[in-house]
Design a protein around this motif. Structure first.
Motif, PDB file in Angstrom:
ATOM      1  N   LEU A  77      -4.701   9.633   4.906  1.00  0.00           N
ATOM      2  CA  LEU A  77      -4.660  10.882   5.650  1.00  0.00           C
ATOM      3  C   LEU A  77      -6.041  11.249   6.197  1.00  0.00           C
ATOM      4  CD1 LEU A  77      -3.105  13.337   6.621  1.00  0.00           C
ATOM      5  CD2 LEU A  77      -3.468  14.397   4.378  1.00  0.00           C
TER       6      LEU A  77
ATOM      7  N   ARG B  72      -7.096  11.918  10.174  1.00  0.00           N
ATOM      8  CA  ARG B  72      -7.731  13.156  10.647  1.00  0.00           C
ATOM      9  C   ARG B  72      -9.002  12.851  11.428  1.00  0.00           C
ATOM     10  NH1 ARG B  72      -6.400  16.177   5.304  1.00  0.00           N
ATOM     11  NH2 ARG B  72      -4.636  17.485   5.924  1.00  0.00           N
TER      12      ARG B  72
ATOM     13  N   LEU C  77       3.151  10.309   6.787  1.00  0.00           N
ATOM     14  CA  LEU C  77       1.973  11.178   6.841  1.00  0.00           C
ATOM     15  C   LEU C  77       1.926  11.957   8.153  1.00  0.00           C
ATOM     16  CD1 LEU C  77      -0.806   8.839   5.361  1.00  0.00           C
ATOM     17  CD2 LEU C  77       0.175  10.885   4.307  1.00  0.00           C
TER      18      LEU C  77
ATOM     19  N   GLU D  38       1.846  15.981   8.497  1.00  0.00           N
ATOM     20  CA  GLU D  38       0.551  16.603   8.763  1.00  0.00           C
ATOM     21  C   GLU D  38       0.276  16.849  10.240  1.00  0.00           C
ATOM     22  OE1 GLU D  38      -1.345  17.648   6.372  1.00  0.00           O
ATOM     23  OE2 GLU D  38      -0.102  16.799   4.764  1.00  0.00           O
TER      24      GLU D  38
END
Length: 643
Positions: free
Chosen positions: A458, A462, A488, A492
């Protein structure tokens, strides 16, 4: 009597083949490798097992040609330029390993109570690794042509060469009466060996290609096979006449033919014989294990095997590390090459013949070598625990940090590379990440800017800009990895559209369930295009081929819709199968029209009255308007083209 002899020989062949067919699959199933299966089968049917065979030497003598053919095939892969490039590994690394291990094992042999000269001979024999076992394990692991595998092959070649001077040393060390007859013969043997090598080189360089051209012109396949066998066995015979190993002669012949236009034909002709005879060799080694000697001298044999294998492995590891091999490569080499080999039997027998080894010590050393050969396939299983493969170096790679882009492309393999071309052609800002340092370095040579990053993490997503990307394109090849990235990203980064490469139909259904915006099976469209081109190649018009391809796409989409509800086995009626009932590939664009009254009566269903001439048109349904095949890109739900 001849009939009885023939039946006995046939029974021998059947038993050998039966033992191999039963044992090898079982051992491979257990993860122990085929070599250990052959050894166990040989022990079971040999003179110290069920006593089906009483003389293992006869089997080994014939089966040694399997090793010969294996070295010939390796030689075919070793072009002279490539062999020259390995000269440092052969004469530098190989010499250092043989000399170092020989000195240390000799000292150890003296310390455990073996007289100096027998200890020297025993250690030198144990230093000569089994070429057949090591190459078979490397072949099973697919590492023969890897950099680490090439170093091992180079050392094995040096060890094969070393048998010639070692036999000369045995002649010099022999008692006086023997030395007088064989001492000068040692130098003569070396000279003859050089002549044998020269003969093989001359034949391979100047004679073989013209001969093969003449034989190829005859267009007789069996003659080419016979010629291939003649080359291998002739080179082996020439080498043996010069005191070299037969395997070395075959290897040299292979190298000389590695650039021949007949190389691939030779390889195809020799391969079946190589595999069968190599298996017989291992069967013979298993038969040779003398359980009687082991039973009476097991403490000494166990000590001999343990000390020699540990010290040889330690020496190999130390030499590898001194020459800058990493821990994994050094450990792999030590485990593979810690055993003795088939040339030890040659050296020990020659030493016993001239009185340097007494029969009891000869039997004990032979048993130690055979046990070490049997242990090696098991020892290699410990490699992942002793030295896990090191992660690829990421030195010099730029990590994905603080990136932004319209599209985040994860995976830059053969699929992702094509995807990137389409996006970059429209000037779209694409951020590309990949977890393979080798791929990133390779792409950089073509001017691509690829960032290092694991898309299943993750924090990497990002920093790679997934939060600001309009579209996340998942182009990785493993479906487990793709599923983790999808999981993921859905949780997210819900605002980003997810376009995913699917591995197969089952993966497609999984991605449907996750609600991705777009997915496509990695091979579906290319297979459709391939089939469409095949139809055109067989004479179909472009329109007909396109219509068939469109119908297959439609059927596949319908099947996927059914499978969403019924599971992977649903929609089988949408498949086109080979069968006795002919069915059209595509639906007819028009209803059939009778040509006259008679054919109209035949075509009319039994429960309807036949039509008259005047009312014939009224009985036929109005043909529907032509419907063009629906383009893959314009389908709405689901938002996939055909997958």
């Amino acid at each position: 009597m001849p009939e009885e002899a023939g039946g006995s020989q046939l029974l021998t062949v059947v038993i050998l083949l039966g033992a191999a067919v039963i044992a090898v699959p079982i051992f491979r199933r257990l993860g122990l490798g085929s070599v250990l299966g052959y050894l166990a089968a040989g022990l079971a049917i040999g003179p110290f097992g069920f006593k089906v065979f009483h003389d293992a030497g006869e089997v080994i003598h014939v089966a040694e040609f399997g090793v010969v053919m294996l070295l010939f095939l390796i030689g075919l892969e070793m072009k002279p330029a490539r062999l020259w490039a390995l000269r440092r590994e052969i004469f530098g690394l190989g010499t250092l390993q043989v000399a170092g291990a020989g000195a240390i094992l000799t000292a150890a042999g003296i310390l455990i109570g073996i007289p100096p000269i027998p200890a020297f001979i025993g250690s030198l024999g144990f230093v000569l690794t089994s070429t057949a076992i090591v190459l078979r394990i490397l072949e099973d692991q697919g590492e023969t042509n890897s950099p680490a595998g090439q170093k091992i092959v180079s050392i094995l070649l040096l060890e094969d060469l070393a048998i010639v001077p070692l036999l000369a040393v045995v002649a010099f060390l022999a008692p006086t009466m023997v030395t007088e007859t064989h001492g000068i013969g040692g130098w003569i043997g070396i000279a003859v060996a050089l002549l044998g090598v020269a003969a093989v080189w001359f034949a391979g360089r100047f004679a073989l290609n013209p001969i093969f051209r003449i034989l190829a012109a005859s267009r007789t396949r069996e003659i080419m096979t016979a010629a291939a066998l003649l080359v291998v066995l002739g080179a082996a015979l020439a080498a043996e006449a010069g005191g070299l190993s037969m395997a070395m002669g075959a290897f040299l012949a292979g190298v000389l033919l590695s650039e021949s236009t007949f190389r691939h034909q030779l390889e195809a002709d020799i391969e079946p014989f190589r595999g069968l005879l190599l298996g017989l060799f291992f069967l013979g080694v298993g038969m040779s294990l003398d359980l009687g000697v082991i039973a009476t001298s097991w403490p000494f044999i166990l000590l001999l095997v343990t000390v020699f294998m540990l010290l040889k492995a330690g020496t190999i590891y130390l030499v590898a590390r001194l020459l800058r091999s990493d821990h994994h490569e050094a450990t792999q080499r030590a485990l593979l090459m810690a055993q003795g080999g088939e040339f030890a039997f040659v050296l020990y027998t020659a030493s016993a013949d001239v009185g340097l080894l007494d029969p009891a010590l000869l039997a004990q050393m032979n048993a130690a070598v055979i046990i070490s050969m049997a242990i090696t396939p098991l020892a290699t299983l410990a490699l992942p625990f002793l030295a896990p493969a090191p992660p690829e170096s990421t030195d010099g790679l730029e990590r994905a940090e603080g990136l932004k882009g319209t599209v985040l492309l994860i995976g830059f393999g053969r699929f992702g590379q094509v995807v990137s071309q389409v996006l970059l052609a429209r000037g779209i800002e694409v951020t590309i990440i990949d977890s393979s340092p080798e791929m990133i370095r390779s792409a950089s040579r073509f001017g691509f800017k690829i960032f290092y990053g694991d898309g299943t993490r993750l924090d990497v997503l990002r920093t790679a800009g997934a939060g600001s990307a309009k579209l996340i394109a998942v182009a990785v090849d493993k479906k487990e990895t793709a599923n983790r990235i999808v999981e993921l990203a859905k949780a997210e980064f819900p605002l980003a559209e997810l376009y995913v490469r699917a591995y197969d139909r089952a993966h497609t259904l999984e991605l449907y369930a996750e609600g991705v915006a777009y997915e496509i099976r990695e091979t579906f469209e290319s297979a459709i295009r391939f089939g469409e081109a095949s139809l055109r190649g067989l004479g179909a018009s472009p329109e007909e081929a396109t219509a068939v391809a469109a119908d297959i796409r439609r059927r596949d989409l319908e099947r996927l819709e059914i499978q969403k509800v019924e599971g992977i086995t649903g929609g089988r009626d949408r498949l086109i199968r080979q069968g006795p009932t002919p069915t059209p590939l595509t639906e007819p664009k028009h209803e059939g029209r009778p040509l006259n009254e008679e054919t109209a009566v035949v075509a009319t269903p039994m429960d309807e009255p036949p039509a008259s001439d005047e009312g014939l048109e009224d009985t036929l349904p109005t043909p529907p308007p032509e419907r063009a095949a629906e383009p893959a890109e314009e389908r709405s739900e689901p938002r996939t083209p055909v997958s």
